[in-house]
Design a protein around this motif. Sequence first.
Motif, PDB file in Angstrom:
ATOM      1  N   CYS A 458       0.808  -1.223   0.000  1.00  0.00           N
ATOM      2  CA  CYS A 458       0.000   0.000   0.000  1.00  0.00           C
ATOM      3  C   CYS A 458       0.839   1.269   0.000  1.00  0.00           C
ATOM      4  O   CYS A 458       0.316   2.365  -0.175  1.00  0.00           O
ATOM      5  N   ASP A 488      -4.633  -6.094  -3.163  1.00  0.00           N
ATOM      6  CA  ASP A 488      -4.755  -5.728  -1.754  1.00  0.00           C
ATOM      7  C   ASP A 488      -3.383  -5.865  -1.087  1.00  0.00           C
ATOM      8  O   ASP A 488      -2.719  -6.878  -1.252  1.00  0.00           O
ATOM      9  N   LYS A 494      -5.187  -3.204   2.277  1.00  0.00           N
ATOM     10  CA  LYS A 494      -5.690  -2.019   1.587  1.00  0.00           C
ATOM     11  C   LYS A 494      -5.760  -2.260   0.077  1.00  0.00           C
ATOM     12  O   LYS A 494      -4.779  -2.687  -0.529  1.00  0.00           O
TER      13      LYS A 494
END
Length: 506
Positions: A458, A488, A494
């Motif tokens: 992320c 993700d 995330k």
Amino acid sequence: MKRQSEHAISPTRSEDYPEWYQQVIRASDLAERSSVRGCMVIKPWGYALWENIVRKLDGMFKSTGVKNAYFPLFIPLSFLEKEAEHVEGFAKECAVVTHHRLEKSPEGGLVPKGELQEPLVVRPTSETIIGDSFSRWISSYRDLPMLINQWGNVVRWEMRTRIFLRTSEFLWQEGHTVHATKEEAVERTKMMLDIYAKLAEDYLAMPVVKGRKTPSERFPGAVDTLSIEAMMQDRKALQAGTSHFLGQNFAKASEIKFQSAKETEEYAWTTSWGASTRLIGGIIMTHGDDNGIILPPRIASSHVVLLPILRKGSDQTSVMSYTESLAKELQAVSYDDSKIHVEIDDRQIGGARGWEWIKKGIPLRVEIGPRDIAQDSVSVGRRDKDLRERVSMKRSQFVAEITRLLDDIQNNLYKRALEFKKTHTVEIVSKNQFYEFFTPINQNKHEIHGGFALSAWCGSDRCEEKIKEDLSVTIRCIPLDAQDEKGDCIACGKPNSQQVVYAKAY
Ligand SMILES: [Zn+2]
């Protein structure tokens, strides 16, 4: 010859990879530990390999306009302090010179005397000392770009060392360039990374991933760090060359300014880039097998060894003169940017002689006995094939085909390494699978695990840190050729996160 079940190197790679690495170096006579803690002695067989790397890289650098120069080994402490992140990054591994002479003590030993007014740091890298020269060399946009490289040694006081991979002193090159614009400096950063990738793939037969480092893995003081990452046979990553875009950070620290075409005074944009003797560790761990190192022909210390068989009672003189004339003929053959390098080993020590050359990784071994001479032929063994496999060739055919044979070995080694890297690079989206992937297969004996994981990140330091703490796995790079793969984050989940390469690393 030994039976197939036996190996020249003990332990084997699968038994104990780190120890296998040490034993390969010993058996190949590339280098040895020195009496100075953490420093290596590079022996002739290893140094020849380094000289070839130097020649190839140097030629590629110069073809882009780079010129060589040399700067001091010592850096005044105040220079290093000019760039805050830079000094912080290197502070823990600096060797510092504080005195300039020795005097006899009353007890008889020698003690350092004559304290320096300002301590000198033995260069860990040379941005600041070279920047000092640049600030005087550059005054106008007409002086730019300035493209300088230095071949030398640096010292980084490492606590845990391993020959070629991590030593307190190592040999390297460091390139330093200065540009009038950001775009030009960014372009140069990428250009030099491409040269490292070319060296690795075309010469060392070592496939690499080109990528960008995350902020936490950047060179101290850099705006952007690019690297090439190779997969070793224990599936760990080896960072094999780095190229840094330094923005204006070092130009500001060293006052590298120039007058622009519009007659305004501006700070310049700089880059630096380096590759080191670590590459030799990469060759060993990419191509070595349980019988020793295998040298890619385009970088090999030597290409072929001639092994005359001089039996008592046979005509030894004619065997030797046949061998020597063949050597002369081979030495005249052009290969790559040079000629074929030939060794003659006429020691009569039985099978041990052939094994020595196998362990040294020479691409071709040629036996020459009275029976071969009678047929005007030679018996050829390739280091990349089953060692029992020998091909009898007419002498003229061997001379005519040696470069093709070497190219074939080179390509074969590259293909093998590429296949290995592909097999052990896996796209992983599930966190469980990710943790499993990096768990050693057999904890007792060695640390071999999954390899490279292509997973999403992320962008947060915390997620990167968490994976590092849990698994000793780091983000090696964000591949430059990455498709816009999103997923993700493997740590926090995330969505819409960027795909990166995770691996354990040297
Ligand atoms: Zn995350």
